[in-house]
Design an enzyme around this catalytic site. Structure first.
Site, PDB file in Angstrom:
ATOM      1  CE  LYS A  62      41.498  29.739  36.820  1.00 36.59           C
ATOM      2  NZ  LYS A  62      40.550  30.059  37.901  1.00 36.59           N
TER       3      LYS A  62
HETATM    4  C1  LIG Z   1      39.882  29.287  38.806  1.00 39.07           C
HETATM    5  C2  LIG Z   1      39.144  29.967  39.878  1.00 39.07           C
HETATM    6  C3  LIG Z   1      38.949  29.355  41.127  1.00 39.07           C
HETATM    7  C4  LIG Z   1      39.426  27.951  41.425  1.00 39.07           C
HETATM    8  O1  LIG Z   1      40.824  27.854  41.494  1.00 39.07           O
HETATM    9  P1  LIG Z   1      41.534  26.437  41.316  1.00 39.07           P
HETATM   10  O2  LIG Z   1      42.983  26.718  41.302  1.00 39.07           O
HETATM   11  O3  LIG Z   1      41.031  25.879  40.021  1.00 39.07           O
HETATM   12  O4  LIG Z   1      41.110  25.605  42.469  1.00 39.07           O
HETATM   13  C5  LIG Z   1      38.283  30.065  42.101  1.00 39.07           C
HETATM   14  N1  LIG Z   1      37.798  31.304  41.866  1.00 39.07           N
HETATM   15  C6  LIG Z   1      37.955  31.908  40.679  1.00 39.07           C
HETATM   16  C7  LIG Z   1      37.380  33.260  40.474  1.00 39.07           C
HETATM   17  C8  LIG Z   1      38.645  31.275  39.652  1.00 39.07           C
HETATM   18  O5  LIG Z   1      38.792  31.891  38.475  1.00 39.07           O
END
Ligand SMILES: *Cc1c(COP(=O)(O)O)cnc(C)c1O
Length: 498
Positions: free
Chosen positions: A112
């Site tokens: 993120k």
């Molecule tokens: C948010 C997240 C995901 C999923 O990603 P999306 O864009 O919501 O599909 C996968 N792994 C981790 C560690 C995340 O923080």
């Protein structure tokens, strides 16, 4: 020419990139999508010579056409700097013949950070461009990682505030501690009695509430979103797929034009949608392999063409993917209808009313770019253990879901194309699940002890994000029922004014 954005639920609504970033969500709950997905303008050979920041500019300028060169370059410089613990920003690591794109070298050691370290700058630049005088309040629902990454991005950014809602019993202890210790006069964290979907629906309802918006405007506030539905999150994520491809050229001698697969551990469908956009832009990608955990609503959708969220919600060892409504899928659905906002709205209304919808056969044909798979928690743990034993590389639970699904894909198709796996979190963020997967002797050991054990075993330094929370004090303690989210927001902002 300026690239405009339209709502997936109303083609009449048309805004610039900066306006789309400011609004987050379109008027009637739709998401903003570019009128046309731009093509890469420079040859891959040229892009392969660039560093991350230079490449980010070349990709993002195609989407954010109302930003000046200076504005966009400044946003990029402020985002991808020493907050990342490596100059490469996203290292591509080869393990057992597969390439792991490590998206977890930022402030909160999860992917993120890739978008949330730049979003505050895109947002404040957009506010200036559009002469917004109100203070912008970010409302965010998080399944664990977004909340912390968003707060880290927005903390003490002038003209902004951020309120994060998370499921009180649905995040890992380290994720919770990371959030509750967040500093900054403009950050608030609220636990809710409910799951992530409840938190997300609650936030969406506040956004749709016109009365609340008017009341807050009189107080000098306006809402925006840092959730992955904001186009300002999606665009920066496209960059690293182009980067990964060009690093394969640079470091592995791959020819421009060779096709690769991309595997993404998926929850809200934002990360994999960015890979889909990269493919539409002309990046030579063959399959987009969508990996789910036991909340396999996307797997079932790819199998049947029916999206059905009416099922039991499972808390798994990959909590950031514990999601039954993958919001960003709406953008893919819109593109599959041939950019028909009426048809898309019909399907999304069905999702809101009955919890399910079915796409047409014609739309289903458009899913050929994707391969869906899912893993059980046992398979996830087994993958972590086996890859560690074989190579010494330790991966987190989310990445392991992707690694296992990629294994399923390879077995089913015998496809030997080079494959990039999006590695979305540091194993230090999910230490307990990771260590217990490796050896049962770690069961019951204290969290901080496990961190040290992981460091010894993987021969990697404990990341700063983890060192910091060892000593940080808890600064937030609000908890509420789902129905009370709006009143909590009002209370926070009223108090903020005093
Ligand atoms: C948010 C997240 C995901 C999923 O990603 P999306 O864009 O919501 O599909 C996968 N792994 C981790 C560690 C995340 O923080």
């Amino acid at each position: 020419m300026e690239l405009m954005y339209r709502s997936t639920r109303n083609n009449q609504e048309k805004v610039t990139a900066s306006q789309a970033i400011l609004k987050g969500l379109a008027e009637n709950g739709g998401l903003f999508v570019p009128e046309k997905i731009p093509k890469l303008t420079l040859p891959l050979e040229e892009l392969a010579k660039m560093n991350y920041q230079e490449l980010a500019y070349e990709v993002m300028k195609l989407y954010l056409t109302d930003f000046t060169e200076e504005e966009l370059k400044q946003c990029i410089e402020r985002a991808y700097d020493s907050k990342f613990d490596t100059e490469e920003i996203v290292p591509l690591v080869k393990v057992d013949g597969t390439y792991y794109l490590e998206l977890f070298h930022g402030a909160t050691i999860a992917f993120k950070d890739m978008a949330l370290s730049i979003l505050p700058h895109l947002l404040t630049t957009s506010a200036k461009k559009n002469e917004v005088k109100n203070r912008i309040v970010i409302l965010t629902a998080t399944s664990g990682d977004t909340g912390k990454a968003a707060m880290a991005g927005f903390a003490d950014v002038e003209g902004t505030g951020i309120i994060v809602f998370y499921p009180k019993n649905g995040v890992s202890p380290i994720q919770e501690k990371q959030m509750l210790t967040q500093k900054g006069n403009n950050t608030w964290v609220v636990g809710i009695h409910g799951n992530f979907d409840d938190a997300q629906t609650g936030v969406k309802n506040i956004f749709k509430d016109k009365e609340a918006a008017e009341e807050l405007a009189t107080m000098g506030y306006q809402f925006s979103s840092a959730n992955s539905i904001n186009i300002g999150r999606l665009v920066p994520q496209i960059v690293y797929y182009v980067y990964a491809y060009t690093r394969l050229m640079k470091h592995e001698g791959m020819e421009a034009g060779e096709r690769i697969n991309v595997t993404v551990p998926t929850g809200n469908f934002g990360n994999i949608l960015a890979a889909y956009y990269a493919k539409q832009m002309g990046l030579p990608v063959e399959k987009l392999i969508c990996a789910s955990n036991e909340n396999r609503v996307l797997f079932d959708f790819f199998q049947t063409g029916t999206y059905d969220k009416n099922r039991e919600f499972v808390l798994t060892s990959s909590p950031s993917m514990d999601i039954l409504i993958s919001s960003n899928l709406e953008r893919l659905i819109y593109h599959l209808t041939g950019d028909d906002s009426e048809k898309c709205k019909e399907l999304m209304d069905a999702l809101a009313q009955k919890g399910s919808y079915t796409i047409t056969e014609e739309m289903k044909a458009g899913l050929a770019d994707f391969f869906g798979g899912y893993t059980t928690q046992e398979q996830t743990a087994q993958t972590i253990r086996e890859i560690y034993k074989k190579t010494g590389y330790v991966m987190d639970t989310h990445t392991a879901v992707a690694a296992h699904v990629y294994g399923q894909y390879k077995e089913a198709t015998k496809d030997e194309l080079k494959t990039v796996i999006a590695s979305t979190a540091s194993p230090y963020k999910f230490t307990r699940s990771v260590m217990e997967a490796i050896d049962t002797k770690y069961t019951g050991m204290g969290d901080l002890k496990l961190v040290d054990e992981l460091s010894a075993l993987s021969q990697t330094a404990v990341p700063k994000a983890i060192e910091d929370i060892k000593t940080a004090s808890v600064l937030h303690d609000t908890v509420c029922e789902t129905e009370k989210m709006l009143s909590v927001v009002k209370k926070i902002l009223k108090k903020d004014q005093l």
